[in-house]
Enzyme design. Sequence first.
Site, PDB file in Angstrom:
ATOM      1  N   LYS A 113     -51.137  65.518  10.712  1.00 13.10           N
ATOM      2  CA  LYS A 113     -49.862  65.546  10.230  1.00 13.10           C
ATOM      3  C   LYS A 113     -49.508  65.681   8.990  1.00 13.10           C
ATOM      4  O   LYS A 113     -48.714  66.388   8.543  1.00 13.10           O
ATOM      5  CB  LYS A 113     -48.982  64.578  10.934  1.00 13.10           C
ATOM      6  CG  LYS A 113     -48.387  64.934  12.334  1.00 13.10           C
ATOM      7  CD  LYS A 113     -47.484  63.689  12.869  1.00 13.10           C
ATOM      8  CE  LYS A 113     -47.004  64.123  14.349  1.00 13.10           C
ATOM      9  NZ  LYS A 113     -46.094  63.002  14.930  1.00 13.10           N
ATOM     10  N   LYS A 196     -54.183  74.337  26.169  1.00 14.18           N
ATOM     11  CA  LYS A 196     -52.955  73.779  26.758  1.00 14.18           C
ATOM     12  C   LYS A 196     -51.692  74.127  26.419  1.00 14.18           C
ATOM     13  O   LYS A 196     -51.667  74.490  25.211  1.00 14.18           O
ATOM     14  CB  LYS A 196     -53.428  72.217  26.817  1.00 14.18           C
ATOM     15  CG  LYS A 196     -52.436  71.573  25.905  1.00 14.18           C
ATOM     16  CD  LYS A 196     -52.938  69.920  26.017  1.00 14.18           C
ATOM     17  CE  LYS A 196     -51.603  69.179  25.333  1.00 14.18           C
ATOM     18  NZ  LYS A 196     -52.090  67.522  25.391  1.00 14.18           N
ATOM     19  N   LYS A 199     -45.761  73.213  22.559  1.00 13.21           N
ATOM     20  CA  LYS A 199     -44.644  73.710  21.550  1.00 13.21           C
ATOM     21  C   LYS A 199     -45.404  74.471  20.215  1.00 13.21           C
ATOM     22  O   LYS A 199     -44.903  75.451  19.867  1.00 13.21           O
ATOM     23  CB  LYS A 199     -43.543  72.606  21.350  1.00 13.21           C
ATOM     24  CG  LYS A 199     -42.542  73.224  21.648  1.00 13.21           C
ATOM     25  CD  LYS A 199     -41.099  72.161  21.518  1.00 13.21           C
ATOM     26  CE  LYS A 199     -41.706  70.858  21.376  1.00 13.21           C
ATOM     27  NZ  LYS A 199     -40.569  69.706  21.664  1.00 13.21           N
TER      28      LYS A 199
END
Length: 336
Positions: A113, A196, A199
Site C-alpha cells: 500500500k 482471482k 476490485k
Amino acid sequence: MKRVFSGIQPTGEIHIGNYLGAIRNWAKIGDQIGKEAIFCIVDYHAITIPHDASSLPRLTFEAALANMAAGLDPNKITLFAQSHVREHVELGWVFTTQTPLGDLERMTQFKDKSEQHSILSGLLMYPVLQAADILLYKADTVPVGEDQVQHIELTREIARRFNYRFASPEAPIFPEPKASIDTGAARVPGLDGAGKMSKSKNNTIGVLEPKDTIWQNIRVAPTDPQRIRRTDPGNPEVCVMFAYHKLFSNSDTVQMVDTECRRAGIGCVDCKKLLMENIWQTLEPIQAKAEYLREHPSEVTDALVSGADFCRTIAQDTMQEVRQAIGLLPLDSRRP
Ligand code: SF4
C-alpha cells in the site's frame, strides 16, 4: 469457536467473490454462534489512506446495507461501525506503545500500500488497530483472506507480548486468536480469467450491479481462446464461464455444458445466457432485499446502533482490565 470477529471495508461494492468466499460463510457462523459472531465496518481503517470525508458516512451505511442484503442478519449476528465503539482506538494506542516498529515495517500489505499511497503513520499502524479490533472482544477465531494471515500472526504476537508484560501466565488477559481462511474468495476467478476476482483488477461481478451491466460484462468476457468458430469444440476447463457455472448452476447444467462444449453442441453465447440466468437467480433476491433496505434505512441504522451497544459493553470491560494492567489511575480513585 466461541466468538468470531471480522472486519468489513466500508464500501457497498461487494462482488460475487466476497459473497461466495466470505459473506455466505459469515451467515453460517451466525447460525452457529448468534450474536457472538461480530462483524465490524472498519471506518477508522478506511482513513489510513487519503479518503473523501464527505462520502465516508454513505460508504459505511452502504457497506452495512450491502452485507445485510447479502445475508448478514442483524437479528442473529452483531453488525456495527468501528467508530461507534471508541475503545478500538484506545486499545489501538495501548498496543502501539508496545509494538516494535520493525514488526510493522515488515508487513507485506504495508509495503504494497505504501507504494500506491503517500505514507500516513496510520497506514503503518493499521495492523495494530486491527489487533485491537480483534482482541478488544477476545475473539478466538478470525475469518480472513490469505492476504491477512500475516496480520493475524502479528495480533497473536501482540497478545502474547501484552500478556507477558502485564498479566500472569495463569491469567492472561488476551487469548491468541486463530485465523480461519476464507478459501472460497480465492476460488472465484475474475471475469478476465486472470487470477482471482478483485476490485483492484476491475474484473468483478458486483452483487448489487444491474442485470444489464452484468450481462454486458459476461457477454464480452473471454472464453476458451482455442474456440474461435461456433463449430470448434471447446475445453471448459480453461474457460472462466465454466468455473462460474460450477458456482451458480445445478449439477445437470454443469454436466451438460461440460459435454456439449467439448463437442461444440452449445455455442458460447447460449452458454453465457444460461449462466446469466443462473447467476441472476442468486442475485435477484439479494438486490430485492437491498432495495427494501434503501426504502427502510432505519433498519440499517438501528442494526448498527444495537450492534454498537452490544459491543461497547464487552469493549468497556476489556479496557477496564487493560487500564488497570498497564497502571493507569482510575477515574474514580479520588472519590471516597
Ligand atoms: S461453451 Fe461455455 S464453457 Fe465452452 S468455451 Fe464457450 S463459454 Fe466456455
